[in-house]
Design a protein around this motif. Structure first.
Motif, PDB file in Angstrom:
ATOM      1  N   GLY A  96       0.966  -1.248  -0.012  1.00 50.45           N
ATOM      2  CA  GLY A  96      -0.007  -0.003   0.026  1.00 50.45           C
ATOM      3  C   GLY A  96       0.938   1.204   0.074  1.00 50.45           C
ATOM      4  O   GLY A  96       0.686   2.246  -0.920  1.00 50.45           O
ATOM      5  N   ARG A  97       2.031   1.247   0.818  1.00 52.15           N
ATOM      6  CA  ARG A  97       2.908   2.421   0.683  1.00 52.15           C
ATOM      7  C   ARG A  97       3.607   2.617  -0.579  1.00 52.15           C
ATOM      8  O   ARG A  97       3.590   3.592  -0.977  1.00 52.15           O
ATOM      9  CB  ARG A  97       3.864   2.331   1.960  1.00 52.15           C
ATOM     10  N   LEU A  98       3.939   1.518  -1.031  1.00 53.00           N
ATOM     11  CA  LEU A  98       4.735   1.750  -2.350  1.00 53.00           C
ATOM     12  C   LEU A  98       3.789   2.087  -3.501  1.00 53.00           C
ATOM     13  O   LEU A  98       4.158   3.002  -4.217  1.00 53.00           O
ATOM     14  CB  LEU A  98       5.224   0.442  -2.891  1.00 53.00           C
ATOM     15  N   GLU A  99       2.484   1.669  -3.587  1.00 54.67           N
ATOM     16  CA  GLU A  99       1.269   2.019  -4.552  1.00 54.67           C
ATOM     17  C   GLU A  99       1.156   3.592  -4.533  1.00 54.67           C
ATOM     18  O   GLU A  99       0.882   4.206  -5.462  1.00 54.67           O
ATOM     19  CB  GLU A  99       0.176   1.156  -4.184  1.00 54.67           C
ATOM     20  N   MET A 100       1.399   4.191  -3.381  1.00 54.63           N
ATOM     21  CA  MET A 100       1.145   5.564  -3.043  1.00 54.63           C
ATOM     22  C   MET A 100       2.329   6.386  -3.368  1.00 54.63           C
ATOM     23  O   MET A 100       2.155   7.558  -3.567  1.00 54.63           O
ATOM     24  CB  MET A 100       0.605   5.723  -1.642  1.00 54.63           C
ATOM     25  N   ALA A 101       3.634   5.779  -3.232  1.00 53.12           N
ATOM     26  CA  ALA A 101       4.796   6.883  -3.135  1.00 53.12           C
ATOM     27  C   ALA A 101       5.084   6.880  -4.506  1.00 53.12           C
ATOM     28  O   ALA A 101       5.096   6.113  -5.392  1.00 53.12           O
ATOM     29  CB  ALA A 101       5.768   5.947  -2.574  1.00 53.12           C
ATOM     30  N   PRO A 102       5.729   8.045  -4.705  1.00 51.64           N
ATOM     31  CA  PRO A 102       6.488   8.502  -6.103  1.00 51.64           C
ATOM     32  C   PRO A 102       7.783   7.918  -6.256  1.00 51.64           C
ATOM     33  O   PRO A 102       8.232   7.681  -5.077  1.00 51.64           O
ATOM     34  CB  PRO A 102       6.525  10.047  -6.246  1.00 51.64           C
ATOM     35  N   THR A 103       8.106   7.408  -7.226  1.00 51.39           N
ATOM     36  CA  THR A 103       9.389   6.769  -7.394  1.00 51.39           C
ATOM     37  C   THR A 103      10.545   7.882  -6.970  1.00 51.39           C
ATOM     38  O   THR A 103      11.572   7.546  -6.687  1.00 51.39           O
ATOM     39  CB  THR A 103       9.696   6.441  -8.846  1.00 51.39           C
ATOM     40  N   SER A 104      10.191   8.967  -7.059  1.00 50.05           N
ATOM     41  CA  SER A 104      11.245  10.280  -6.258  1.00 50.05           C
ATOM     42  C   SER A 104      11.285  10.110  -4.941  1.00 50.05           C
ATOM     43  O   SER A 104      12.164  10.820  -4.369  1.00 50.05           O
ATOM     44  CB  SER A 104      10.864  11.727  -6.878  1.00 50.05           C
ATOM     45  N   ASP A 105      10.529   9.380  -4.140  1.00 47.98           N
ATOM     46  CA  ASP A 105      10.435   9.230  -2.594  1.00 47.98           C
ATOM     47  C   ASP A 105      12.019   8.732  -2.327  1.00 47.98           C
ATOM     48  O   ASP A 105      12.648   7.605  -2.914  1.00 47.98           O
ATOM     49  CB  ASP A 105       9.455   8.566  -2.371  1.00 47.98           C
ATOM     50  N   PRO A 106      12.459   9.503  -1.569  1.00 43.86           N
ATOM     51  CA  PRO A 106      13.934   8.998  -1.347  1.00 43.86           C
ATOM     52  C   PRO A 106      14.011   7.377  -0.536  1.00 43.86           C
ATOM     53  O   PRO A 106      15.034   7.039  -0.547  1.00 43.86           O
ATOM     54  CB  PRO A 106      14.638  10.006  -0.309  1.00 43.86           C
ATOM     55  N   LEU A 107      13.034   6.995   0.100  1.00 44.13           N
ATOM     56  CA  LEU A 107      12.875   5.519   0.569  1.00 44.13           C
ATOM     57  C   LEU A 107      12.208   4.587  -0.523  1.00 44.13           C
ATOM     58  O   LEU A 107      11.794   3.759   0.096  1.00 44.13           O
ATOM     59  CB  LEU A 107      11.953   5.733   2.115  1.00 44.13           C
ATOM     60  N   TYR A 108      11.958   4.905  -1.781  1.00 47.25           N
ATOM     61  CA  TYR A 108      11.033   4.052  -2.756  1.00 47.25           C
ATOM     62  C   TYR A 108      11.911   2.797  -2.698  1.00 47.25           C
ATOM     63  O   TYR A 108      11.266   1.702  -2.564  1.00 47.25           O
ATOM     64  CB  TYR A 108      10.859   4.910  -3.910  1.00 47.25           C
ATOM     65  N   ASP A 109      13.202   3.042  -3.150  1.00 44.84           N
ATOM     66  CA  ASP A 109      13.994   1.777  -3.377  1.00 44.84           C
ATOM     67  C   ASP A 109      13.965   0.780  -2.242  1.00 44.84           C
ATOM     68  O   ASP A 109      13.983  -0.284  -2.407  1.00 44.84           O
ATOM     69  CB  ASP A 109      15.219   2.235  -4.239  1.00 44.84           C
ATOM     70  N   ALA A 110      14.162   1.540  -1.193  1.00 43.17           N
ATOM     71  CA  ALA A 110      14.391   0.731   0.038  1.00 43.17           C
ATOM     72  C   ALA A 110      13.132  -0.060   0.611  1.00 43.17           C
ATOM     73  O   ALA A 110      13.063  -1.200   0.998  1.00 43.17           O
ATOM     74  CB  ALA A 110      14.742   1.807   1.316  1.00 43.17           C
ATOM     75  N   GLY A 111      11.946   0.567   0.190  1.00 43.81           N
ATOM     76  CA  GLY A 111      10.625   0.177   0.562  1.00 43.81           C
ATOM     77  C   GLY A 111      10.768  -1.184  -0.231  1.00 43.81           C
ATOM     78  O   GLY A 111       9.998  -2.202   0.100  1.00 43.81           O
ATOM     79  N   VAL A 112      11.052  -0.955  -1.683  1.00 44.80           N
ATOM     80  CA  VAL A 112      10.933  -2.208  -2.547  1.00 44.80           C
ATOM     81  C   VAL A 112      11.929  -3.452  -1.954  1.00 44.80           C
ATOM     82  O   VAL A 112      11.471  -4.625  -1.907  1.00 44.80           O
ATOM     83  CB  VAL A 112      11.226  -1.772  -3.967  1.00 44.80           C
ATOM     84  N   LYS A 113      13.125  -2.939  -1.641  1.00 47.58           N
ATOM     85  CA  LYS A 113      14.055  -3.719  -1.033  1.00 47.58           C
ATOM     86  C   LYS A 113      13.608  -4.664   0.262  1.00 47.58           C
ATOM     87  O   LYS A 113      13.505  -5.841   0.473  1.00 47.58           O
ATOM     88  CB  LYS A 113      15.323  -3.234  -0.509  1.00 47.58           C
ATOM     89  N   VAL A 114      12.810  -3.860   1.300  1.00 49.26           N
ATOM     90  CA  VAL A 114      12.172  -4.462   2.359  1.00 49.26           C
ATOM     91  C   VAL A 114      10.968  -5.415   2.007  1.00 49.26           C
ATOM     92  O   VAL A 114      11.060  -6.548   2.588  1.00 49.26           O
ATOM     93  CB  VAL A 114      11.826  -3.152   3.259  1.00 49.26           C
ATOM     94  N   LEU A 115      10.174  -4.905   0.990  1.00 45.40           N
ATOM     95  CA  LEU A 115       9.108  -5.974   0.555  1.00 45.40           C
ATOM     96  C   LEU A 115       9.903  -7.242   0.104  1.00 45.40           C
ATOM     97  O   LEU A 115       9.321  -8.170   0.328  1.00 45.40           O
ATOM     98  CB  LEU A 115       8.474  -5.087  -0.595  1.00 45.40           C
ATOM     99  N   SER A 116      10.980  -7.283  -0.661  1.00 45.11           N
ATOM    100  CA  SER A 116      11.513  -8.357  -1.340  1.00 45.11           C
ATOM    101  C   SER A 116      12.100  -9.228  -0.031  1.00 45.11           C
ATOM    102  O   SER A 116      11.812 -10.494  -0.166  1.00 45.11           O
ATOM    103  CB  SER A 116      12.650  -7.815  -2.105  1.00 45.11           C
TER     104      SER A 116
END
Length: 193
Positions: A96-116
């Protein structure tokens, strides 16, 4: 094993789920390959696909596989199924957080990594602890596999229709830059105050 995912005949439920786990893991690997060099559109599309696959997978596990497994394993696997339900909720929160976040968010890639990483942990527990318990039961894994595959096809079809109607998952609500309501970094700062 499962060459054509549209063929729902004779699919063992555990093999079906393992196959889906592998497909999702491959999507995370693709993200790792493009995260530093891919453009934002490419990243956004891949993450949307990851989120869609995880959402559909969670739905079929929660509505078909887990209830059947809970009845079949009785006492010996209840704790694992309870943990899996909690893990699914955490995965949904991250999605849900990733779906709402823009890719420019500084924590976007980290969010994907945590999800992985969280997904990999969940899959290891399912495949190494829960699945062996399910295999020891008299659960009809072929019939259950067919139910899983059919329900997944229904959900994918619904999701495609939604996308074709212009309501692509997440992008309509996603923020348009920093300071958006859906920012992963804002979410972090709100939770620490």
């Amino acid at each position: 094993m499962m060459e054509n995912s549209n063929d729902t005949r004779g699919i063992n439920a555990l093999e079906f789920l393992e196959h889906k786990h592998d497909e999702i893991d491959e999507l995370f690997s693709q993200f790792e390959e493009i995260k530093d060099n891919g453009d934002d559109t490419q990243k956004e599309e891949l993450v949307a696909r990851i989120c869609e696959e995880l959402t559909i997978h969670a739905k079929i596990e929660e509505t078909i596989f887990y209830p059947a497994a809970r009845r079949a394993v009785q006492e010996q696997g209840q704790e694992l199924l309870d943990e899996a339900a909690v893990e699914h909720q955490t995965l949904k929160d991250i999605v849900g957080r990733l779906e709402m976040a823009p890719t420019s968010d500084p924590l976007y890639d980290a969010g994907v990594k945590v999800l992985s990483e969280y997904t990999k942990h969940h899959v290891r527990e399912e495949e190494n602890e829960l699945f062996p318990k399910v295999r020891q039961t008299n659960l009809d894994l072929q019939a259950l596999g067919q139910q899983l595959a059919e329900r997944q096809q229904e959900l994918e079809s619904q999701d495609q229709r939604t996308s074709q109607n212009g309501r692509t998952r997440g992008t309509a609500q996603r923020g348009q830059g920093t300071g958006s309501r859906g920012s992963m970094s804002e979410s972090r700062s709100r939770s620490t105050h």
